[in-house]
Enzyme design. Structure first.
Site, PDB file in Angstrom:
ATOM      1  CD  GLN A  49      -2.843  -1.218   2.362  1.00  0.00           C
ATOM      2  OE1 GLN A  49      -2.567  -0.605   3.386  1.00  0.00           O
ATOM      3  NE2 GLN A  49      -3.882  -2.018   2.286  1.00  0.00           N
ATOM      4  CD1 TRP A 280      -1.566   0.730  15.517  1.00  0.00           C
ATOM      5  CD2 TRP A 280      -0.972  -0.713  17.116  1.00  0.00           C
ATOM      6  NE1 TRP A 280      -2.418  -0.349  15.444  1.00  0.00           N
ATOM      7  CE2 TRP A 280      -2.079  -1.244  16.430  1.00  0.00           C
ATOM      8  CE3 TRP A 280      -0.411  -1.444  18.170  1.00  0.00           C
ATOM      9  CZ2 TRP A 280      -2.648  -2.476  16.759  1.00  0.00           C
ATOM     10  CZ3 TRP A 280      -0.969  -2.677  18.499  1.00  0.00           C
ATOM     11  CH2 TRP A 280      -2.081  -3.172  17.799  1.00  0.00           C
ATOM     12  CG  ASP A 283      -6.460  -1.780  14.730  1.00  0.00           C
ATOM     13  OD1 ASP A 283      -5.244  -1.605  14.866  1.00  0.00           O
ATOM     14  OD2 ASP A 283      -6.941  -2.626  13.956  1.00  0.00           O
ATOM     15  CD  GLU A 336      -5.426   1.861   8.970  1.00  0.00           C
ATOM     16  OE1 GLU A 336      -5.462   1.142   7.958  1.00  0.00           O
ATOM     17  OE2 GLU A 336      -5.570   1.416  10.120  1.00  0.00           O
TER      18      GLU A 336
END
Length: 440
Positions: A49, A280, A283, A336
């Site tokens: 990505q 991070w 999630d 994100e």
């Protein structure tokens, strides 16, 4: 060779005598890092990505997805943003490579600290030896998680020792305090530092040449104000000739258990270099929830002339990055925004502004520049949107290049890429991924 990775899997100082692919059988891979590496053959990115390559060399490169950044690469692939999505910076303005453990023919261990370099392209070791200095292992204290804590490590730092942290989890009842210039604190196997009393894990003085590398900061269940603080508040010293540098420094809030912090990485010292980080808020995993693993900001920069290469920051509950210092530069950004914002009132930064911009340059900043930024949404709850992915002051010395936003799930949108420019993302089957080449 196959190196199918996502965040926090650096590929450094390698010689691949052949080709390398950056995916597994065409499957998704979500971003990675390559530096000081020589590939004799081809690099095939495939469906990767996003990716940053710095000061590396290869015969050829194929593949592009959303955001591929090349800094100090002598032979970058042909093409320009947005088709293909390549961002190319010919010279790396300032960096030192990550220190590494080495052993000679007689079995003597030492740590090699590469020299600070400016305006460079390509690898450091064409002459077999990377320019820099060698520190004998006797000048390091070898810490072990089953016997050492903040007090024993601080006692060694006070004596002027460098620290080599062997693998494991270090539960810290107080912060490790680095006060001497040119101290090296190096983790093996991503030694994990976990504050258990709501303190920071590491703080540093506003001193020249401190180097931290190969560390994982894991938030504890008692809320910390910050996990890693580089320089105290209102640091003023100039470190241009011998900056602090951070290499492969990673942060986790939740995932292995409940973790809470206000901020993760706070940089107050001027001229600091960030050479790959993943910050991070979990999630998935243990202790995960909007009210469980709490974290307002991933990175807060208060110092001037801070340079970041490979900045990955995800899922924090307010600004992922808040940049207050002048003269900042970022080369590659991947983010994100939080998955789990339960509703719009819980995720609103100001009257009339939905959500918190992922990358926020403070209104007081007069100079800043960034290249190659990708911001993505994965909203799990309906009726939650983000007004803008990047929010910056309109100033002739604030420049952003090559930006993309993508909606990855079936809910919500990012309404603009930067300020009020770029337009909204749209979901499958007619997915729209807005791109902005230059702002302003």
């Amino acid at each position: 060779m196959k190196w199918a990775v996502s965040q926090a899997a650096p590929f450094r100082r390698m010689h691949v005598q052949g080709d390398i692919i950056l995916h597994q059988n065409g499957g998704w891979a979500s971003g990675g890092w390559m530096s000081d590496t020589l590939i004799d053959g081809e690099v095939a990115a495939g469906p990767q990505q996003q990716w940053i390559s710095r000061n590396s060399e290869w015969r050829s490169w194929t593949g592009a997805n959303w955001n591929m950044v090349f800094v100090g690469i002598p032979n970058p692939p042909e093409g320009e943003w947005p088709k293909p999505p390549y961002t190319k910076i010919a010279k790396t303005p300032i960096v030192r490579e990550k220190p590494y453990l080495q052993v000679d023919a007689s079995g003597n261990y030492s740590v090699r600290v590469p020299a600070l370099r400016t305006d460079t392209s390509g690898i450091t070791w064409h002459a077999s030896s990377t320019p820099g200095k060698t520190i004998p292992i006797r000048e390091f204290y070898l810490a072990h998680p089953n016997r050492d804590n903040a007090a024993t490590i601080n006692a060694q730092l006070a004596k002027g020792k460098n620290i080599l942290l062997t693998p494991g989890i270090y539960d810290l009842t107080e912060a490790i305090r680095i006060t001497h210039p040119n101290t090296v604190v190096m983790g093996l196997g991503f030694a994990t530092l976990r504050p258990v009393n709501g303190t920071a894990a590491i703080t540093t003085a506003d001193a020249d040449g401190i180097i931290l590398c190969g560390l994982l900061f894991d938030a504890g269940p008692t809320q910390s104000l910050v996990l890693l603080q580089i320089g105290p508040d209102k640091s003023k010293a100039n470190h241009e000739k011998n900056p602090v540098s951070l290499h492969d420094i990673f942060f986790r809030v939740g995932g292995a258990g409940v973790g809470r912090t206000v901020g993760n990485l706070e940089i107050n010292s001027n001229d600091t270099i960030v050479d790959h980080t993943w910050i991070w808020r979990a999630d998935h995993g243990a202790g995960v929830g909007w009210d469980s693993n709490t974290s307002a900001n991933g990175l807060v920069v208060n110092g001037n002339n801070v340079t970041a290469y490979g900045l990955f920051v995800e899922h924090h509950q307010q600004f992922q990055v808040l940049w207050n210092g002048n003269g900042g530069r970022t080369y590659f950004y991947q983010s994100e925004i939080p998955y789990d914002s339960p509703d719009q009132p819980s995720y609103t930064s100001a009257l009339g502004t939905n959500g918190w911009a992922s990358y926020k340059v403070a209104d007081t900043v007069t100079s800043h520049e960034a290249w190659g930024l990708g911001i993505y949404s994965v909203f799990r709850h309906p009726n939650v949107v983000l007004t803008r992915a990047i929010e910056v002051p309109v100033n002739p010395n604030v420049h952003f290049h090559d930006m993309i936003t993508v909606a990855l799930d079936d809910k919500g949108e990012i309404s603009n890429v930067i300020n009020n420019t770029g337009g909204p993302t749209a979901l499958a089957p007619n997915r729209v991924t807005p791109k902005v080449t230059n702002f302003p």
